[in-house]
Design a protein around this motif. Structure first.
Motif, PDB file in Angstrom:
ATOM      1  N   LEU A 122       0.821  -1.210   0.000  1.00 37.68           N
ATOM      2  CA  LEU A 122       0.000   0.000   0.000  1.00 37.68           C
ATOM      3  C   LEU A 122       0.856   1.262   0.000  1.00 37.68           C
ATOM      4  CD1 LEU A 122      -2.575  -1.060   2.739  1.00 37.68           C
ATOM      5  CD2 LEU A 122      -2.919  -1.071   0.258  1.00 37.68           C
ATOM      6  N   SER A 123       0.336   2.300  -0.615  1.00 37.23           N
ATOM      7  CA  SER A 123       0.989   3.606  -0.568  1.00 37.23           C
ATOM      8  C   SER A 123       0.474   4.366   0.661  1.00 37.23           C
ATOM      9  CB  SER A 123       0.650   4.418  -1.830  1.00 37.23           C
ATOM     10  OG  SER A 123      -0.726   4.748  -1.838  1.00 37.23           O
ATOM     11  N   GLN A 124       1.156   5.438   1.004  1.00 34.40           N
ATOM     12  CA  GLN A 124       0.678   6.285   2.093  1.00 34.40           C
ATOM     13  C   GLN A 124      -0.693   6.858   1.756  1.00 34.40           C
ATOM     14  OE1 GLN A 124       3.729   9.232   2.773  1.00 34.40           O
ATOM     15  NE2 GLN A 124       4.866   7.890   4.160  1.00 34.40           N
ATOM     16  N   VAL A 125      -0.898   7.165   0.491  1.00 29.66           N
ATOM     17  CA  VAL A 125      -2.189   7.715   0.046  1.00 29.66           C
ATOM     18  C   VAL A 125      -3.308   6.713   0.303  1.00 29.66           C
ATOM     19  CG1 VAL A 125      -3.518   8.485  -1.964  1.00 29.66           C
ATOM     20  CG2 VAL A 125      -1.152   9.235  -1.675  1.00 29.66           C
ATOM     21  N   GLU A 126      -3.077   5.451  -0.040  1.00 32.99           N
ATOM     22  CA  GLU A 126      -4.102   4.422   0.151  1.00 32.99           C
ATOM     23  C   GLU A 126      -4.411   4.223   1.631  1.00 32.99           C
ATOM     24  OE1 GLU A 126      -7.083   1.911  -0.550  1.00 32.99           O
ATOM     25  OE2 GLU A 126      -6.026   3.028  -2.118  1.00 32.99           O
ATOM     26  N   VAL A 127      -3.381   4.192   2.468  1.00 33.78           N
ATOM     27  CA  VAL A 127      -3.608   4.039   3.913  1.00 33.78           C
ATOM     28  C   VAL A 127      -4.389   5.242   4.432  1.00 33.78           C
ATOM     29  CG1 VAL A 127      -2.496   3.897   6.183  1.00 33.78           C
ATOM     30  CG2 VAL A 127      -1.591   2.573   4.271  1.00 33.78           C
ATOM     31  N   ALA A 128      -4.026   6.429   3.987  1.00 30.58           N
ATOM     32  CA  ALA A 128      -4.723   7.647   4.409  1.00 30.58           C
ATOM     33  C   ALA A 128      -6.195   7.599   4.012  1.00 30.58           C
ATOM     34  CB  ALA A 128      -4.045   8.874   3.806  1.00 30.58           C
ATOM     35  N   LYS A 129      -6.491   7.144   2.788  1.00 31.35           N
ATOM     36  CA  LYS A 129      -7.890   7.025   2.343  1.00 31.35           C
ATOM     37  C   LYS A 129      -8.655   6.055   3.222  1.00 31.35           C
ATOM     38  CE  LYS A 129      -7.272   8.020  -2.574  1.00 31.35           C
ATOM     39  NZ  LYS A 129      -7.287   7.446  -3.941  1.00 31.35           N
ATOM     40  N   ARG A 130      -8.040   4.921   3.536  1.00 32.17           N
ATOM     41  CA  ARG A 130      -8.703   3.919   4.374  1.00 32.17           C
ATOM     42  C   ARG A 130      -8.979   4.450   5.777  1.00 32.17           C
ATOM     43  NH1 ARG A 130      -5.947  -1.986   3.140  1.00 32.17           N
ATOM     44  NH2 ARG A 130      -6.346  -1.992   0.888  1.00 32.17           N
ATOM     45  N   MET A 131      -8.098   5.339   6.256  1.00 32.19           N
ATOM     46  CA  MET A 131      -8.249   5.901   7.591  1.00 32.19           C
ATOM     47  C   MET A 131      -9.119   7.151   7.616  1.00 32.19           C
ATOM     48  SD  MET A 131      -4.388   5.671   9.097  1.00 32.19           S
ATOM     49  CE  MET A 131      -4.865   6.541  10.580  1.00 32.19           C
ATOM     50  N   GLY A 132      -9.281   7.789   6.452  1.00 31.34           N
ATOM     51  CA  GLY A 132     -10.029   9.048   6.403  1.00 31.34           C
ATOM     52  C   GLY A 132      -9.213  10.234   6.872  1.00 31.34           C
ATOM     53  N   VAL A 133      -7.894  10.180   6.614  1.00 38.32           N
ATOM     54  CA  VAL A 133      -6.993  11.275   6.989  1.00 38.32           C
ATOM     55  C   VAL A 133      -6.175  11.699   5.774  1.00 38.32           C
ATOM     56  CG1 VAL A 133      -6.827  10.488   9.395  1.00 38.32           C
ATOM     57  CG2 VAL A 133      -5.120   9.724   7.742  1.00 38.32           C
ATOM     58  N   ASP A 134      -5.375  12.720   5.948  1.00 35.35           N
ATOM     59  CA  ASP A 134      -4.498  13.213   4.892  1.00 35.35           C
ATOM     60  C   ASP A 134      -3.224  12.368   4.811  1.00 35.35           C
ATOM     61  OD1 ASP A 134      -2.197  15.583   4.232  1.00 35.35           O
ATOM     62  OD2 ASP A 134      -4.043  15.598   3.040  1.00 35.35           O
ATOM     63  N   ARG A 135      -2.638  12.260   3.622  1.00 36.98           N
ATOM     64  CA  ARG A 135      -1.411  11.498   3.436  1.00 36.98           C
ATOM     65  C   ARG A 135      -0.286  12.030   4.317  1.00 36.98           C
ATOM     66  NH1 ARG A 135       3.395  12.121   2.219  1.00 36.98           N
ATOM     67  NH2 ARG A 135       2.973  14.244   1.629  1.00 36.98           N
ATOM     68  N   ALA A 136      -0.258  13.342   4.522  1.00 38.71           N
ATOM     69  CA  ALA A 136       0.792  13.943   5.352  1.00 38.71           C
ATOM     70  C   ALA A 136       0.727  13.428   6.790  1.00 38.71           C
ATOM     71  CB  ALA A 136       0.677  15.467   5.328  1.00 38.71           C
ATOM     72  N   HIS A 137      -0.471  13.102   7.254  1.00 41.25           N
ATOM     73  CA  HIS A 137      -0.618  12.557   8.606  1.00 41.25           C
ATOM     74  C   HIS A 137       0.022  11.175   8.697  1.00 41.25           C
ATOM     75  CE1 HIS A 137      -2.270  12.221  12.596  1.00 41.25           C
ATOM     76  NE2 HIS A 137      -2.930  11.118  12.273  1.00 41.25           N
ATOM     77  N   VAL A 138      -0.191  10.356   7.679  1.00 43.94           N
ATOM     78  CA  VAL A 138       0.422   9.020   7.640  1.00 43.94           C
ATOM     79  C   VAL A 138       1.943   9.170   7.595  1.00 43.94           C
ATOM     80  CG1 VAL A 138       0.642   6.869   6.326  1.00 43.94           C
ATOM     81  CG2 VAL A 138      -1.598   7.972   6.551  1.00 43.94           C
ATOM     82  N   SER A 139       2.427  10.078   6.774  1.00 45.38           N
ATOM     83  CA  SER A 139       3.867  10.321   6.683  1.00 45.38           C
ATOM     84  C   SER A 139       4.438  10.742   8.031  1.00 45.38           C
ATOM     85  CB  SER A 139       4.142  11.401   5.638  1.00 45.38           C
ATOM     86  OG  SER A 139       5.506  11.746   5.639  1.00 45.38           O
ATOM     87  N   SER A 140       3.741  11.631   8.702  1.00 41.88           N
ATOM     88  CA  SER A 140       4.190  12.119  10.008  1.00 41.88           C
ATOM     89  C   SER A 140       4.220  10.990  11.041  1.00 41.88           C
ATOM     90  CB  SER A 140       3.262  13.246  10.460  1.00 41.88           C
ATOM     91  OG  SER A 140       3.714  13.819  11.643  1.00 41.88           O
ATOM     92  N   MET A 141       3.230  10.105  10.988  1.00 42.00           N
ATOM     93  CA  MET A 141       3.228   8.961  11.907  1.00 42.00           C
ATOM     94  C   MET A 141       4.406   8.043  11.618  1.00 42.00           C
ATOM     95  SD  MET A 141      -0.758   7.846  12.476  1.00 42.00           S
ATOM     96  CE  MET A 141      -1.185   7.710  10.741  1.00 42.00           C
ATOM     97  N   GLU A 142       4.676   7.792  10.337  1.00 45.26           N
ATOM     98  CA  GLU A 142       5.788   6.913   9.967  1.00 45.26           C
ATOM     99  C   GLU A 142       7.130   7.478  10.422  1.00 45.26           C
ATOM    100  OE1 GLU A 142       5.840   5.776   5.850  1.00 45.26           O
ATOM    101  OE2 GLU A 142       4.034   4.554   6.057  1.00 45.26           O
ATOM    102  N   ARG A 143       7.236   8.788  10.474  1.00 49.71           N
ATOM    103  CA  ARG A 143       8.486   9.422  10.902  1.00 49.71           C
ATOM    104  C   ARG A 143       8.570   9.578  12.420  1.00 49.71           C
ATOM    105  NH1 ARG A 143       8.372  14.621   8.896  1.00 49.71           N
ATOM    106  NH2 ARG A 143       6.262  14.351   8.136  1.00 49.71           N
ATOM    107  N   GLY A 144       7.552   9.099  13.137  1.00 52.04           N
ATOM    108  CA  GLY A 144       7.563   9.169  14.602  1.00 52.04           C
ATOM    109  C   GLY A 144       7.293  10.558  15.136  1.00 52.04           C
ATOM    110  N   ARG A 145       6.617  11.379  14.380  1.00 52.77           N
ATOM    111  CA  ARG A 145       6.338  12.766  14.775  1.00 52.77           C
ATOM    112  C   ARG A 145       4.992  12.938  15.462  1.00 52.77           C
ATOM    113  NH1 ARG A 145      11.006  15.735  13.750  1.00 52.77           N
ATOM    114  NH2 ARG A 145      11.915  15.010  11.808  1.00 52.77           N
ATOM    115  N   GLN A 146       4.150  11.918  15.414  1.00 56.68           N
ATOM    116  CA  GLN A 146       2.808  12.010  15.983  1.00 56.68           C
ATOM    117  C   GLN A 146       2.713  11.214  17.279  1.00 56.68           C
ATOM    118  OE1 GLN A 146       0.019  13.674  14.814  1.00 56.68           O
ATOM    119  NE2 GLN A 146       1.398  14.610  13.342  1.00 56.68           N
ATOM    120  N   ASN A 147       2.090  11.824  18.268  1.00 53.93           N
ATOM    121  CA  ASN A 147       1.772  11.132  19.504  1.00 53.93           C
ATOM    122  C   ASN A 147       0.324  10.673  19.354  1.00 53.93           C
ATOM    123  OD1 ASN A 147       2.016  10.135  22.071  1.00 53.93           O
ATOM    124  ND2 ASN A 147       1.597  12.090  23.070  1.00 53.93           N
TER     125      ASN A 147
END
Length: 90
Positions: free
Chosen positions: A20-45
């Motif tokens: 899956l791409s970050q875009v696809e995961v974001a769509k499944r979650m109902g969030v923006d791709r940047a949020h998925v990217s931020s989580m992957e980089r350990g920036r989100q609590n």
């Protein structure tokens, strides 16, 4: 290791294993791709609700996303699809 980094690394590993791409995961979650990217980089609590959404989007157990990396690596590596190498035409 910081739990946010561990979660991010496991999220990325599971996402790639699922093809899956970050875009696809974001769509499944109902969030923006940047949020998925931020989580992957350990920036989100993240919250427990977000943990559940990510696990549902990736079809994995939530514990997989929090496990030490060495515990999740073998099972996910086997599931990853690797494209065959292309041969060059001379």
């Amino acid at each position: 290791m910081d739990i946010r980094r561990r979660f991010g690394m496991n999220l990325r590993r599971c996402r790639l294993a699922a093809g899956l791409s970050q875009v696809e995961v974001a769509k499944r979650m109902g969030v923006d791709r940047a949020h998925v990217s931020s989580m992957e980089r350990g920036r989100q609590n993240i919250t427990l609700l977000t943990l559940g959404l990510v696990a549902q989007a990736l079809k994995v157990d939530p514990a997989t996303l929090l496990a030490p990396t060495s515990e999740t690596a073998p099972q996910l590596t086997a599931a990853r699809k690797v494209a065959p190498r292309r041969r060059r035409l001379s």
